[in-house]
Enzyme design. Structure first.
Site, PDB file in Angstrom:
ATOM      1  N   PRO A  79      56.229 -12.952  69.065  1.00 15.77           N
ATOM      2  CA  PRO A  79      54.860 -12.783  68.578  1.00 15.77           C
ATOM      3  C   PRO A  79      54.792 -11.685  67.520  1.00 15.77           C
ATOM      4  CG  PRO A  79      55.120 -11.732  70.726  1.00 15.77           C
ATOM      5  CD  PRO A  79      56.403 -12.447  70.436  1.00 15.77           C
ATOM      6  N   THR A  80      54.378 -12.045  66.325  1.00 12.68           N
ATOM      7  CA  THR A  80      54.162 -11.086  65.237  1.00 12.68           C
ATOM      8  C   THR A  80      52.812 -11.395  64.610  1.00 12.68           C
ATOM      9  OG1 THR A  80      55.453 -12.552  63.793  1.00 12.68           O
ATOM     10  CG2 THR A  80      56.587 -10.630  64.680  1.00 12.68           C
ATOM     11  N   SER A 108      50.875 -14.802  68.329  1.00 15.03           N
ATOM     12  CA  SER A 108      50.321 -13.470  68.506  1.00 15.03           C
ATOM     13  C   SER A 108      48.819 -13.492  68.764  1.00 15.03           C
ATOM     14  CB  SER A 108      50.609 -12.623  67.260  1.00 15.03           C
ATOM     15  OG  SER A 108      49.910 -11.390  67.301  1.00 15.03           O
ATOM     16  N   TYR A 131      47.159  -8.920  74.086  1.00 16.72           N
ATOM     17  CA  TYR A 131      46.869  -7.519  74.352  1.00 16.72           C
ATOM     18  C   TYR A 131      45.604  -7.494  75.196  1.00 16.72           C
ATOM     19  CZ  TYR A 131      49.965  -6.208  70.450  1.00 16.72           C
ATOM     20  OH  TYR A 131      51.035  -6.031  69.626  1.00 16.72           O
ATOM     21  N   THR A 157      51.795  -8.065  76.287  1.00 17.87           N
ATOM     22  CA  THR A 157      52.466  -6.919  75.672  1.00 17.87           C
ATOM     23  C   THR A 157      51.960  -5.659  76.353  1.00 17.87           C
ATOM     24  OG1 THR A 157      52.882  -8.011  73.566  1.00 17.87           O
ATOM     25  CG2 THR A 157      52.761  -5.612  73.540  1.00 17.87           C
ATOM     26  N   LYS A 229      56.089  -8.189  78.266  1.00 17.42           N
ATOM     27  CA  LYS A 229      56.906  -7.776  77.125  1.00 17.42           C
ATOM     28  C   LYS A 229      56.765  -6.268  76.920  1.00 17.42           C
ATOM     29  CE  LYS A 229      57.436  -8.734  72.147  1.00 17.42           C
ATOM     30  NZ  LYS A 229      56.888  -7.506  71.511  1.00 17.42           N
ATOM     31  N   HIS A 253      59.103  -3.074  70.955  1.00 16.76           N
ATOM     32  CA  HIS A 253      58.104  -3.398  69.928  1.00 16.76           C
ATOM     33  C   HIS A 253      58.698  -3.256  68.523  1.00 16.76           C
ATOM     34  CE1 HIS A 253      53.602  -4.095  70.159  1.00 16.76           C
ATOM     35  NE2 HIS A 253      53.813  -4.159  68.857  1.00 16.76           N
TER      36      HIS A 253
END
Length: 364
Positions: A79-80, A108, A131, A157, A229, A253
């Site tokens: 995921p970016t 993401s 998130y 994350t 993650k 990260h």
């Protein structure tokens, strides 16, 4: 670069030429002194191979299974965020490339294409990264949208209670683009006269109270399996097993959060041993060669995730560039397996690599 890239790293130079400085620095940079950013890559060079010879390697099988889903090789898309800063087609182009390579993309939370746009772009297995927002209802809505759209797992994350100090973004006054997933939920516009506007938005949105007890909350809003993650220690790996997650992603990260944490490849084995095979362990951070993929698998990862190389491929050559990055790593992995005497991913074991710790033990 006059010729077609022959390795993944050459896409980075093409991306640097193609992107505005603000965006290239955002994608390529790390936290503070960028020690961990560099070490993520350099630590691989201190792991040596111990190949076997006279093995019939006329047929090599790279396929593997993650959470029950078969993929063509143990190389997934990490995921970016904000792919449209790299290319107009954004995450849709990345998703199509991943689908063409028959692998899993983790979309993401900060995608510049919506969950629905990516889901409808092609037929593939996809996970969704999340998130946790201060307003939990916003995270819940996105998780549930992803589940309705057929995403197969949630990737939480866990290493970002606040955004790391990324000094290039501060100098460039990095923008905070509108994220279509949040339309109707909240605005990503930030009024800030100094520093990174993206950091200002993120630090106002991220929930610093997130803790292990909140895994139960996340489980309560979705039926999808959950992976964590950002795990770097045996202690946290054991906690992850105890709270019942479906998998772990060993990650720092990409060196973008806390500087001077170890390279992920140097802590992978510790996490794998702590988990003891109870849940799958995936790996993220510093992969630039098929040899790197092999080393991570030998130290216990079931698959690796690639982040920046995907972005650089996207910026340089769009969907084709992403596909070539994945194919290059896959082809290099196949060659490494052949030369090491491994006919399948399952045959890649700890005995094929020697780490710095092994070398020290041999001197005692």
């Amino acid at each position: 670069m006059a010729t077609e890239p022959v390795n993944v790293s050459e896409f980075q130079e093409l991306a640097k030429q193609a992107l505005p400085k603000m965006f290239y620095d955002f994608y390529s940079g790390g936290a503070e002194d960028q020690y961990t950013l560099r070490e993520n890559i350099e630590a691989f060079s201190r792991i040596m191979f111990q190949p076997r010879v006279l093995v019939d390697v006329s047929c090599i099988n790279l396929s593997t299974t993650i959470l029950g889903y078969k993929i063509s090789s143990p190389i997934m898309v990490a995921p970016t965020g904000m792919h449209k800063l790299a290319h107009p087609e954004g995450e849709v182009a990345t998703a199509r490339a991943a689908a063409a390579c028959k692998t899993i993309m983790v979309l993401s939370f900060s995608s510049t294409c919506t969950v629905e746009e990516v889901a409808s772009s092609c037929n593939a297995i996809r996970f969704f990264q999340v998130y946790v927002h201060r307003r939990r209802d916003i995270s819940a809505v996105l998780v549930q949208r992803a589940e309705r759209c057929g995403y197969k797992a949630i990737v939480l994350t866990a290493d970002t209670p606040r955004l790391g100090r990324r000094e290039a973004d501060i100098k460039n006054k990095m923008i905070s683009p509108q994220l279509k997933n949040f339309e109707g939920l909240l605005s990503t516009e930030v009024v800030s006269e100094k520093g990174s506007k993206l950091a200002a938005f993120a630090n106002g949105a991220l929930d610093p109270s997130l803790s292990w007890k909140d895994i139960a909350w996340l489980k309560s809003i979705t039926n999808l399996p959950i992976l964590i993650k950002g795990v770097l220690t045996a202690e946290d790996a054991v906690k992850a097993v105890e709270v019942g997650v479906a998998g772990i992603i060993v990650s720092n990260h990409g060196g973008r959060q806390l500087d001077y944490v170890p390279a992920t490849i140097s802590v992978l084995e510790e996490v794998v041993q702590a988990v003891g095979g109870r849940i799958p362990v995936l790996f993220d951070g510093g992969i630039r060669r098929g040899t790197d993929v092999f080393k991570a698998l030998a130290l216990g990862a079931q698959a690796v995730l690639i982040g920046r190389p995907v972005i650089f491929g996207l910026a340089a050559k769009g969907e084709y560039g992403v596909r070539r990055v994945i194919e290059m790593l896959r082809d290099e992995l196949e060659l490494t397996m052949t030369l090491c005497g491994c006919r399948s991913v399952k045959e890649i074991t700890r005995s094929y690599v020697q780490t710095e710790r092994d070398s020290l033990r041999s001197l005692l």
